[in-house]
Design an enzyme around this catalytic site. Sequence first.
Site, mmCIF file in Angstrom:
data_model
loop_
_atom_site.group_PDB
_atom_site.id
_atom_site.type_symbol
_atom_site.label_atom_id
_atom_site.label_comp_id
_atom_site.label_asym_id
_atom_site.label_seq_id
_atom_site.Cartn_x
_atom_site.Cartn_y
_atom_site.Cartn_z
ATOM 1 N N MET A 1 44.653 7.595 51.567
ATOM 2 C CA MET A 1 44.471 7.836 52.634
ATOM 3 C C MET A 1 44.842 6.651 53.657
ATOM 4 O O MET A 1 44.932 6.486 54.994
ATOM 5 C CB MET A 1 43.219 7.451 52.838
ATOM 6 C CG MET A 1 42.706 8.268 52.027
ATOM 7 S SD MET A 1 41.082 8.609 53.025
ATOM 8 C CE MET A 1 39.615 7.684 53.068
ATOM 9 N N GLU B 1 47.560 -4.887 50.125
ATOM 10 C CA GLU B 1 47.360 -5.373 48.638
ATOM 11 C C GLU B 1 46.830 -4.677 47.179
ATOM 12 O O GLU B 1 47.177 -4.758 46.129
ATOM 13 C CB GLU B 1 47.488 -6.950 48.902
ATOM 14 C CG GLU B 1 48.580 -7.728 49.326
ATOM 15 C CD GLU B 1 50.065 -6.757 47.596
ATOM 16 O OE1 GLU B 1 50.512 -6.722 46.950
ATOM 17 O OE2 GLU B 1 51.081 -6.482 48.667
ATOM 18 N N HIS C 1 46.688 -1.625 47.852
ATOM 19 C CA HIS C 1 47.059 0.030 47.416
ATOM 20 C C HIS C 1 48.563 -0.957 46.530
ATOM 21 O O HIS C 1 49.263 -0.029 45.627
ATOM 22 C CB HIS C 1 47.304 0.789 48.357
ATOM 23 C CG HIS C 1 46.682 0.990 48.858
ATOM 24 N ND1 HIS C 1 45.485 0.251 50.423
ATOM 25 C CD2 HIS C 1 45.798 2.163 49.358
ATOM 26 C CE1 HIS C 1 44.923 1.567 51.212
ATOM 27 N NE2 HIS C 1 44.236 2.491 49.930
ATOM 28 N N GLN D 1 36.258 14.905 52.689
ATOM 29 C CA GLN D 1 35.022 14.169 52.366
ATOM 30 C C GLN D 1 34.035 12.938 53.324
ATOM 31 O O GLN D 1 33.609 12.188 52.959
ATOM 32 C CB GLN D 1 36.220 12.839 51.478
ATOM 33 C CG GLN D 1 36.930 12.278 52.147
ATOM 34 C CD GLN D 1 37.960 11.212 50.861
ATOM 35 O OE1 GLN D 1 38.593 11.560 50.486
ATOM 36 N NE2 GLN D 1 37.501 9.860 51.065
ATOM 37 N N GLY E 1 41.752 2.504 41.921
ATOM 38 C CA GLY E 1 41.129 2.133 41.788
ATOM 39 C C GLY E 1 40.143 1.266 41.700
ATOM 40 O O GLY E 1 38.949 2.211 41.510
ATOM 41 N N GLN E 2 39.407 0.553 40.475
ATOM 42 C CA GLN E 2 38.112 0.163 40.326
ATOM 43 C C GLN E 2 37.066 -0.264 40.918
ATOM 44 O O GLN E 2 36.037 -0.150 41.074
ATOM 45 C CB GLN E 2 38.177 -0.854 38.710
ATOM 46 C CG GLN E 2 38.033 -0.646 37.407
ATOM 47 C CD GLN E 2 38.692 -0.956 36.946
ATOM 48 O OE1 GLN E 2 37.917 -2.828 36.269
ATOM 49 N NE2 GLN E 2 38.460 -0.814 35.439
ATOM 50 N N LYS E 3 37.577 -0.737 42.288
ATOM 51 C CA LYS E 3 37.043 -0.849 43.650
ATOM 52 C C LYS E 3 36.062 0.153 44.106
ATOM 53 O O LYS E 3 34.706 0.089 44.443
ATOM 54 C CB LYS E 3 37.891 -0.953 44.716
ATOM 55 C CG LYS E 3 37.072 -1.400 45.944
ATOM 56 C CD LYS E 3 37.391 -1.553 47.349
ATOM 57 C CE LYS E 3 37.271 -1.492 48.964
ATOM 58 N NZ LYS E 3 37.058 -0.314 48.888
ATOM 59 N N GLN F 1 34.434 6.764 41.728
ATOM 60 C CA GLN F 1 35.764 8.005 42.434
ATOM 61 C C GLN F 1 36.664 8.144 40.948
ATOM 62 O O GLN F 1 37.209 9.254 40.729
ATOM 63 C CB GLN F 1 36.671 7.261 43.492
ATOM 64 C CG GLN F 1 37.912 7.939 43.481
ATOM 65 C CD GLN F 1 38.507 8.160 44.624
ATOM 66 O OE1 GLN F 1 38.010 8.095 45.985
ATOM 67 N NE2 GLN F 1 39.098 6.728 44.668
ATOM 68 N N ARG G 1 39.298 -0.308 55.758
ATOM 69 C CA ARG G 1 38.476 -0.454 56.924
ATOM 70 C C ARG G 1 37.811 -2.763 57.633
ATOM 71 O O ARG G 1 36.941 -2.571 58.387
ATOM 72 C CB ARG G 1 36.877 -0.795 56.063
ATOM 73 C CG ARG G 1 36.982 1.392 55.792
ATOM 74 C CD ARG G 1 34.688 2.420 55.465
ATOM 75 N NE ARG G 1 35.062 3.652 55.878
ATOM 76 C CZ ARG G 1 35.377 4.309 55.080
ATOM 77 N NH1 ARG G 1 35.261 3.984 53.766
ATOM 78 N NH2 ARG G 1 35.280 5.669 55.726
HETATM 79 P P1 AMP Z 1 41.470 4.759 49.638
HETATM 80 O O1 AMP Z 1 42.943 4.769 50.822
HETATM 81 O O2 AMP Z 1 40.711 3.305 49.774
HETATM 82 O O3 AMP Z 1 41.543 5.837 49.596
HETATM 83 O O4 AMP Z 1 42.277 4.119 48.836
HETATM 84 C C1 AMP Z 1 43.761 4.917 47.335
HETATM 85 C C2 AMP Z 1 43.682 4.343 46.251
HETATM 86 O O5 AMP Z 1 43.512 2.613 46.185
HETATM 87 C C3 AMP Z 1 42.406 4.288 45.185
HETATM 88 O O6 AMP Z 1 41.778 4.689 44.164
HETATM 89 C C4 AMP Z 1 41.621 3.070 45.486
HETATM 90 O O7 AMP Z 1 40.908 2.936 44.654
HETATM 91 C C5 AMP Z 1 41.950 1.740 45.330
HETATM 92 N N1 AMP Z 1 42.357 0.839 45.787
HETATM 93 C C6 AMP Z 1 41.128 0.741 47.823
HETATM 94 N N2 AMP Z 1 41.422 -0.988 47.709
HETATM 95 C C7 AMP Z 1 41.624 -1.610 46.070
HETATM 96 C C8 AMP Z 1 41.867 -2.506 46.130
HETATM 97 N N3 AMP Z 1 41.075 -3.749 47.218
HETATM 98 N N4 AMP Z 1 41.980 -2.595 44.953
HETATM 99 C C9 AMP Z 1 42.307 -1.973 43.962
HETATM 100 N N5 AMP Z 1 42.680 -1.247 44.150
HETATM 101 C C10 AMP Z 1 42.341 -0.526 45.128
#
Ligand code: AMP
Length: 288
Positions: free
Chosen positions: A31, A36, A38, A62, A148-150, A154, A188
């Site tokens: 998004m 880092e 991403h 969402q 990401g496992q964060k 998901q 965020r």
């Molecule tokens: P988002 O842009 O937040 O929707 O995240 C896109 C992808 O990046 C998702 O698969 C997240 O789980 C992953 N992601 C976000 N933050 C992290 C992080 N700190 N470490 C690893 N992957 C991440």
Amino acid sequence: MLSVNRRANDVRTLVADWRSSGHTVGFIPTMGALHEGHGSLIRASLDQCDRTLVSIFVNPLQFDRDEDLATYPVDSRADQNFVADLGAHALFLPSVEEMYPSKQLTLVTQSELTDHLDGAARPGFFDGILTVVLKLFHMVNPDIAFFGQKDYQQVAVVRRMVEDLNMTIKIHAMPTERESNGLALSSRNRLLAKTSRSDAPKLFKCLNELRSRFRDGETEVRALVAPIRKTLAAIPDARIDYISVVDGQSLQLRTDRVQVGDVVAIAVFLGEIRLIDNIILSDHPWKS
Ligand code: AMP
């Protein structure tokens, strides 16, 4: 040279060209407001696939709170440079009209894995995610998609969708990237007020302390969770959305005793900003 695409049809043509040249394709849906975290997914794709495509789309489907959608950070120029500097091959930047040309009448819904955590806290959240991920998978047609496992839940629900719907895409989950103080990188974080910014690393600190107590032999859910609930509740301006221990596979709540492989997941509002994090209860100090 980074190929920047706004149309699904252009992405289809690009990927078809790659495929006809025998290239494998890695895909990272995001998004935006890239960091880092991403970056680690993009690097993994560059290592494992011949071609890497990143999408940036803030998916209205969402978001349950209009305000959260309106304030979600957008920085497309910086994002474009970030993706280009890493050496990714293509970017997909669809508009809302491109993704949803007419009202979306068909939704992907998943049961059981969405019963708890964000599935319970944010109604419609995973319908929105699964629907947009499925649409993106159809548009991009990748070999491997990186998550990401964060966002532990998901990855689990996306994996399950792929299995349940007989898709051939491989899902690779990458470890959470953190600041040196332990704070999980998140788009965020940049929205946090100054005091919340200094409180935010306490989330991971608490999770780590919980895991240490687990490794020291404590297995009772309430005994593990109570101290971190107390610490987090004591942060001014903090509101705990949930602190839950779930089975790492089924994502069902653990209410009695935890087991190796369980996941502790938390969601906490610091001011208006909702942060999530999680930790896996591995029994070895060198495994996260
Ligand atoms: P988002 O842009 O937040 O929707 O995240 C896109 C992808 O990046 C998702 O698969 C997240 O789980 C992953 N992601 C976000 N933050 C992290 C992080 N700190 N470490 C690893 N992957 C991440």
